[in-house]
Design a protein around this motif. Structure first.
Motif, PDB file in Angstrom:
ATOM      1  N   THR A 126      -5.219   0.272   0.620  1.00 19.94           N
ATOM      2  CA  THR A 126      -6.172  -0.121   1.654  1.00 19.94           C
ATOM      3  C   THR A 126      -7.000   1.039   2.183  1.00 19.94           C
ATOM      4  O   THR A 126      -7.980   0.815   2.865  1.00 19.94           O
ATOM      5  CB  THR A 126      -5.442  -0.796   2.826  1.00 19.94           C
ATOM      6  OG1 THR A 126      -4.502   0.124   3.372  1.00 19.94           O
ATOM      7  CG2 THR A 126      -4.744  -2.063   2.377  1.00 19.94           C
ATOM      8  N   LEU A 159      -6.122   4.808   8.031  1.00 16.42           N
ATOM      9  CA  LEU A 159      -5.044   5.350   8.848  1.00 16.42           C
ATOM     10  C   LEU A 159      -3.947   4.325   9.105  1.00 16.42           C
ATOM     11  O   LEU A 159      -2.782   4.595   8.940  1.00 16.42           O
ATOM     12  CB  LEU A 159      -5.597   5.870  10.173  1.00 16.42           C
ATOM     13  CG  LEU A 159      -6.542   7.066  10.063  1.00 16.42           C
ATOM     14  CD1 LEU A 159      -7.114   7.417  11.415  1.00 16.42           C
ATOM     15  CD2 LEU A 159      -5.811   8.256   9.465  1.00 16.42           C
ATOM     16  N   TRP A 160      -4.319   3.137   9.553  1.00 11.84           N
ATOM     17  CA  TRP A 160      -3.331   2.099   9.821  1.00 11.84           C
ATOM     18  C   TRP A 160      -3.465   1.060   8.711  1.00 11.84           C
ATOM     19  O   TRP A 160      -4.288   0.155   8.775  1.00 11.84           O
ATOM     20  CB  TRP A 160      -3.529   1.495  11.200  1.00 11.84           C
ATOM     21  CG  TRP A 160      -2.503   0.460  11.522  1.00 11.84           C
ATOM     22  CD1 TRP A 160      -2.739  -0.852  11.772  1.00 11.84           C
ATOM     23  CD2 TRP A 160      -1.087   0.621  11.600  1.00 11.84           C
ATOM     24  NE1 TRP A 160      -1.561  -1.519  11.999  1.00 11.84           N
ATOM     25  CE2 TRP A 160      -0.516  -0.625  11.893  1.00 11.84           C
ATOM     26  CE3 TRP A 160      -0.219   1.702  11.429  1.00 11.84           C
ATOM     27  CZ2 TRP A 160       0.840  -0.829  12.038  1.00 11.84           C
ATOM     28  CZ3 TRP A 160       1.141   1.497  11.570  1.00 11.84           C
ATOM     29  CH2 TRP A 160       1.650   0.246  11.881  1.00 11.84           C
ATOM     30  N   THR A 161      -2.622   1.169   7.715  1.00  4.00           N
ATOM     31  CA  THR A 161      -2.779   0.360   6.511  1.00  4.00           C
ATOM     32  C   THR A 161      -2.100  -0.998   6.582  1.00  4.00           C
ATOM     33  O   THR A 161      -2.271  -1.810   5.695  1.00  4.00           O
ATOM     34  CB  THR A 161      -2.215   1.112   5.297  1.00  4.00           C
ATOM     35  OG1 THR A 161      -0.824   1.362   5.518  1.00  4.00           O
ATOM     36  CG2 THR A 161      -2.947   2.411   5.069  1.00  4.00           C
ATOM     37  N   HIS A 162      -1.329  -1.268   7.626  1.00  7.07           N
ATOM     38  CA  HIS A 162      -0.510  -2.482   7.662  1.00  7.07           C
ATOM     39  C   HIS A 162      -1.248  -3.732   8.150  1.00  7.07           C
ATOM     40  O   HIS A 162      -0.696  -4.821   8.117  1.00  7.07           O
ATOM     41  CB  HIS A 162       0.733  -2.243   8.530  1.00  7.07           C
ATOM     42  CG  HIS A 162       1.752  -3.321   8.416  1.00  7.07           C
ATOM     43  ND1 HIS A 162       2.440  -3.582   7.239  1.00  7.07           N
ATOM     44  CD2 HIS A 162       2.194  -4.217   9.309  1.00  7.07           C
ATOM     45  CE1 HIS A 162       3.254  -4.592   7.438  1.00  7.07           C
ATOM     46  NE2 HIS A 162       3.141  -4.999   8.670  1.00  7.07           N
ATOM     47  N   THR A 163      -2.492  -3.630   8.552  1.00  5.29           N
ATOM     48  CA  THR A 163      -3.198  -4.797   9.088  1.00  5.29           C
ATOM     49  C   THR A 163      -3.532  -5.807   7.983  1.00  5.29           C
ATOM     50  O   THR A 163      -3.817  -5.449   6.846  1.00  5.29           O
ATOM     51  CB  THR A 163      -4.504  -4.394   9.784  1.00  5.29           C
ATOM     52  OG1 THR A 163      -5.368  -3.805   8.830  1.00  5.29           O
ATOM     53  CG2 THR A 163      -4.252  -3.411  10.918  1.00  5.29           C
ATOM     54  N   ASP A 172       0.854  -1.185   0.000  1.00  5.79           N
ATOM     55  CA  ASP A 172       0.000   0.000   0.000  1.00  5.79           C
ATOM     56  C   ASP A 172       0.891   1.235   0.000  1.00  5.79           C
ATOM     57  O   ASP A 172       1.904   1.256   0.692  1.00  5.79           O
ATOM     58  CB  ASP A 172      -0.891  -0.013   1.248  1.00  5.79           C
ATOM     59  CG  ASP A 172      -1.823   1.174   1.290  1.00  5.79           C
ATOM     60  OD1 ASP A 172      -1.348   2.302   1.563  1.00  5.79           O
ATOM     61  OD2 ASP A 172      -3.022   0.989   1.063  1.00  5.79           O
ATOM     62  N   LYS A 225      -6.967  -5.386   6.286  1.00  5.74           N
ATOM     63  CA  LYS A 225      -7.054  -4.366   5.227  1.00  5.74           C
ATOM     64  C   LYS A 225      -6.564  -4.929   3.897  1.00  5.74           C
ATOM     65  O   LYS A 225      -7.171  -4.721   2.863  1.00  5.74           O
ATOM     66  CB  LYS A 225      -6.233  -3.135   5.607  1.00  5.74           C
ATOM     67  CG  LYS A 225      -6.820  -2.366   6.764  1.00  5.74           C
ATOM     68  CD  LYS A 225      -7.300  -1.053   6.302  1.00  5.74           C
ATOM     69  CE  LYS A 225      -7.806  -0.287   7.506  1.00  5.74           C
ATOM     70  NZ  LYS A 225      -8.066   1.071   7.188  1.00  5.74           N
ATOM     71  N   ASP A 247       0.619   3.919   1.468  1.00  6.30           N
ATOM     72  CA  ASP A 247       0.714   4.550   2.781  1.00  6.30           C
ATOM     73  C   ASP A 247       1.273   3.624   3.866  1.00  6.30           C
ATOM     74  O   ASP A 247       1.376   4.016   5.013  1.00  6.30           O
ATOM     75  CB  ASP A 247      -0.661   5.052   3.220  1.00  6.30           C
ATOM     76  CG  ASP A 247      -1.187   6.140   2.305  1.00  6.30           C
ATOM     77  OD1 ASP A 247      -0.372   6.965   1.838  1.00  6.30           O
ATOM     78  OD2 ASP A 247      -2.394   6.163   2.034  1.00  6.30           O
ATOM     79  N   ASP A 248       1.641   2.408   3.517  1.00 10.94           N
ATOM     80  CA  ASP A 248       2.165   1.450   4.487  1.00 10.94           C
ATOM     81  C   ASP A 248       3.681   1.602   4.556  1.00 10.94           C
ATOM     82  O   ASP A 248       4.403   1.211   3.641  1.00 10.94           O
ATOM     83  CB  ASP A 248       1.780   0.029   4.065  1.00 10.94           C
ATOM     84  CG  ASP A 248       2.086  -1.004   5.127  1.00 10.94           C
ATOM     85  OD1 ASP A 248       2.868  -0.702   6.054  1.00 10.94           O
ATOM     86  OD2 ASP A 248       1.549  -2.114   5.025  1.00 10.94           O
TER      87      ASP A 248
END
Length: 87
Positions: A59, A62-66, A28, A69, A30-31
């Motif tokens: 994704t 805000l928190w794109t690393h999950t 992503d 997502k 933003d990740d």
């Protein structure tokens, strides 16, 4: 990833592990944790010729690393589901 991890990888130069039959690398924009598309240039192929294949999967959040997502994308979930069917 390149500045923090790449220099510590063994073997040198880093290569795809021997047992890996395919490697799909999703990222992503933003990740900040992922290797982005550069991982393809960093890794040597294994004996089977396998190298990472990169595809962008945005994704939006805000928190794109999950994992949840990423798994919301068909491009990511499809290959995961196919492997799980084989188990």
């Amino acid at each position: 990833m390149g500045a923090l991890v790449l220099q510590r990888l063994v073997p040198r130069p880093p290569r795809t592990p021997p047992g890996v039959e395919s490697w799909l690398n999703f990222w992503d924009r933003d990740d900040i944790v992922v290797a982005r598309p550069r991982v393809e240039r960093w890794m040597e192929p294994n004996a089977a010729g396998v190298v990472p294949v990169t595809e962008r999967a945005d994704t939006n959040g805000l928190w794109t690393h999950t994992a949840t997502k990423y798994l919301a994308h068909r491009a990511v979930a499809g290959p995961v589901a196919e492997i799980l069917k084989k188990l």
